[in-house]
Scaffold this motif. Structure first.
Motif: not given
Lengths: 257, 176, 253
Positions: A82, A85-86, A89-90, A102, A106, A148, C155, C159, C162, C177
């Motif tokens: 990802a 910034y994600f 989470l990944q 997921g 968050p 984070w 965010f 997303f 992207y 996602g």
């Protein structure tokens, strides 16, 4: 200059220009420290904007935004990461099921962030950098922020094909063995463990610092401690996985944690 | 007299207030519900869920070896339909080429005889059962059946999960 | 030379000039205030601020930089919209076109991309700064809430943006996602306690289908260029307004 003065009146301006004789001492002290926005701050803003524009243009000239082959549902990228910034989470997906990593994590983070000003009733330390006046709030927030960052760094720099751990000097062509000796706690142990963690976590801080509990009141205390316990549950689960190969702490027919 | 009239007026006012605001919020509610429904299209321009893969004889080995555990993975439907056809002994089934973890497309490694998911490293045996990585359950399977024209058909709208793998439709029994 | 000067003077005295600029520019205390008060773009500032508010070591300037990057995103985004079509058959081709043929297209796209990445970093740093200085404390609680919402929208903007190039990177990042959304409890078809199937769950609502396809691309596009930026702009307005109404930038009590 004179012609403007009589034609346009700015009632609230009069206070600034022709000040009354009687003034609050504190106000006066403050105003001495005040600065004009025009031109001082506006110039700073303008220079920042110019500098940023230059940075962006140079950056855009030096580095191209990635564009791979056209989307193909039949072939997965390996690894498919990802945006940075994600990636945190990944990275959590390794340790938690998707509905926790997921969705729940968050959501809980956002709700907790929103609640911060309503549960932090410490009136001190507003408008300046201080540590001693707000130790509790600062320690916990910064640990969360750091988590984070660390998860992003691990996910972005240390994960290779099949989302395996590769040090930067290791070649991605070396195939790593997937850990296949994971096990889960049985429901009774898991439930007891969770109950102990959350139960003691809720009770002990209140007993150690009655003052803290009394100031917060039961509702705020519950929210604060629950948020903090949930936050520290994440690194604890990661530790259990890495140290003891525990896949799930709690297994139920409906969901696994 | 005055008092009752006053009461009457307040009641009427209350009534109008409730009906007025009530209809206002009901209308807004209907509008929001309609907008949500609007976001769910009735017709999907996606691939038809069923496709034919050939006659049963196409999947029989030249030298009959129907022992339990003899496996053959057919890859030619993966590209267009995300399906692996797998023959295990006498059973033929259609494995959904979508990792049960987060939906990446796993790859078949013929030399190691396993499926590997590139996204988070899940591993599956050639019958789709997971043995490593974060995947929570074996790869799902589609309904597979013999159509009236004698050809084997895969129906992607019916998905069987692990606990239903022995049900009618989750596999096709091949007669030798 | 003197004629030129007098011409300049005459312009400044003309009705047109004075209809636009209500005051002259001489550096006086009053004009410094008027400069801010009578200009719609500058009047989001107070005329005077406490001196620590102008120190970068206090503010880190991160909120302002985030706002500037938002403007950069809007401008470059609008320009990219002239060439980009959110249709599966065209989207990737348009990206190639922007990259290899449209004059300055590649620079615009790069700026849009890198500014978006930078914006995430600056908005996080802004949040960190606001927390470290305790600036969310009363009376500024609600503005912190608005700020968190802006963070979430940023965010979501990243997303949705992207997916738009429709390349492998986009497709698989969004697949992962979107499949997380599938696992939402109750309203996702693979989550615990699912009440729905894959044709009526929350993921279907977002994608407009069961797979990431034409509908998903169009939806992400609409969210990315209209819904989210508009919401962000409104919230930014509220955010700035509340800074002023809550007593300006935080200062030691």
């Amino acid at each position: 200059m004179g012609e403007y003065q009589d034609r346009y009146e700015f009632p609230d301006l009069k206070f600034n220009i022709q000040r009354g004789k009687k003034r609050d001492f504190r106000m006066e002290k403050r105003e001495k420290k005040d600065m004009f926005v025009w031109p001082d701050l506006v110039v700073m803003e303008f220079l920042t904007a110019v500098a940023l524009t230059i940075i962006l243009i140079v950056w855009a000239l030096l580095v191209n935004a990635p564009l791979l082959e056209v989307a193909n549902p039949g072939i997965s990228e390996n690894p498919s990461k990802a945006p940075w910034y994600f990636v945190g989470l990944q990275e959590l997906l390794v340790y938690f099921d998707p509905w926790i990593a997921g969705v729940m994590i968050p959501s809980i983070i956002i709700i907790c962030l929103i609640m911060i000003p309503y549960v932090d009733i410490n009136p001190r330390g507003s408008g300046r950098y201080t540590f001693s006046l707000r130790k509790f709030a600062l320690i916990n927030f910064n640990i969360g922020f750091l988590m984070w960052l660390v998860l992003i760094l691990i996910g972005y720099f240390l994960r290779g094909p099949d989302w395996q751990l590769y040090w930067p000097w290791e070649s991605w062509t070396v195939v790593k063995k997937v850990e296949d000796n994971l096990w889960s706690l049985d429901p009774v142990t898991g439930l007891t463990g969770l109950a102990l963690y959350f139960g003691l976590g809720m009770i002990i801080p209140g007993l150690v610092s009655r003052e803290f509990y009394r100031k917060c009141g039961p509702a705020r205390y519950t929210i604060v401690m629950l948020s903090i316990l949930l936050m520290y549950f994440v690194p604890i689960k990661i530790f259990l996985r890495l140290a003891f190969n525990i896949r799930y702490v709690l297994v139920t027919p409906w969901f696994n944690i | 007299m005055d008092v009752s009239a006053d009461k009457q007026r307040i009641n009427r006012r209350m009534f109008l207030k409730i009906t007025g605001w009530g209809s206002f919020f009901v209308t807004i509610g209907i509008f929001i519900a309609g907008t949500v429904r609007f976001l769910f299209p009735r017709v999907l321009f996606e691939q038809p869920p069923t496709f034919k893969i050939g006659f049963p004889k196409d999947f029989l080995p030249a030298v009959p070896d129907m022992r339990q555990g003899t496996l053959r993975v057919y890859e030619q439907w993966k590209k267009d339909h995300s399906v692996w056809i797998v023959r295990e002994g006498n059973r033929l089934y259609a494995i959904y080429a979508k990792c049960t973890h987060l939906g990446c497309t796993p790859n078949w490694f013929a030399d190691e005889r396993i499926f590997k998911c590139p996204c988070h490293g899940s591993r599956f045996y050639s019958n789709g059962v997971n043995f490593a990585g974060p995947a929570p359950r074996p790869l799902d399977r589609f309904r597979i059946f013999l159509a009236s024209d004698g050809r084997i058909t895969v129906d992607k709208s019916r998905i069987y999960r692990f606990r239903d793998f022995d049900k009618q439709g989750a596999y096709l029994y091949l007669e030798v | 030379m003197s004629r030129k000067k007098s011409l300049w003077k005459r312009i400044r005295r003309s009705q047109v000039w004075r209809s636009i600029f209500r005051h002259d520019y001489t550096d006086t205390r009053k004009n410094r205030i008027l400069q801010i008060r009578s200009n719609i773009f500058l009047h989001i500032h107070p005329a005077r601020i406490p001196s620590h508010a102008g120190k970068i070591r206090f503010t880190w300037c991160m909120g302002g930089i985030t706002f500037f990057l938002f403007i950069v995103e809007v401008i470059t985004g609008i320009l990219l919209m002239f060439y980009y079509r959110p249709v599966i058959e065209y989207a990737y081709q348009d990206m190639k076109y922007l990259r290899f043929d449209v004059p300055f297209g590649i620079i615009l796209r790069n700026i849009h991309r890198w500014a978006a990445h930078l914006m995430i970093a600056t908005i996080m740093l802004h949040m960190l700064r606001v927390f470290l200085t305790g600036s969310y404390k009363p009376p500024r609680e609600f503005n912190w809430v608005v700020g968190v919402n802006l963070l979430v929208i940023t965010f979501l903007l990243s997303f949705t943006g992207y997916l738009l190039p429709w390349d492998q990177l986009a497709y698989w990042a969004i697949t992962v996602g979107a499949n997380m959304i599938r696992a939402t409890p109750f309203i996702g078809h693979e989550g615990p306690f699912a009440l729905v199937d894959k044709y009526n769950d929350i993921r279907f609502m977002l994608l407009g289908g069961t797979e990431i396809g034409a509908n998903a691309l169009l939806r992400f596009y609409v969210l990315h260029v209209i819904v989210l930026p508009l919401t962000a702009a409104v919230l930014v307005g509220v955010h700035f307004w509340r800074i002023r109404k809550d007593g300006g930038i935080s200062r030691p009590l």
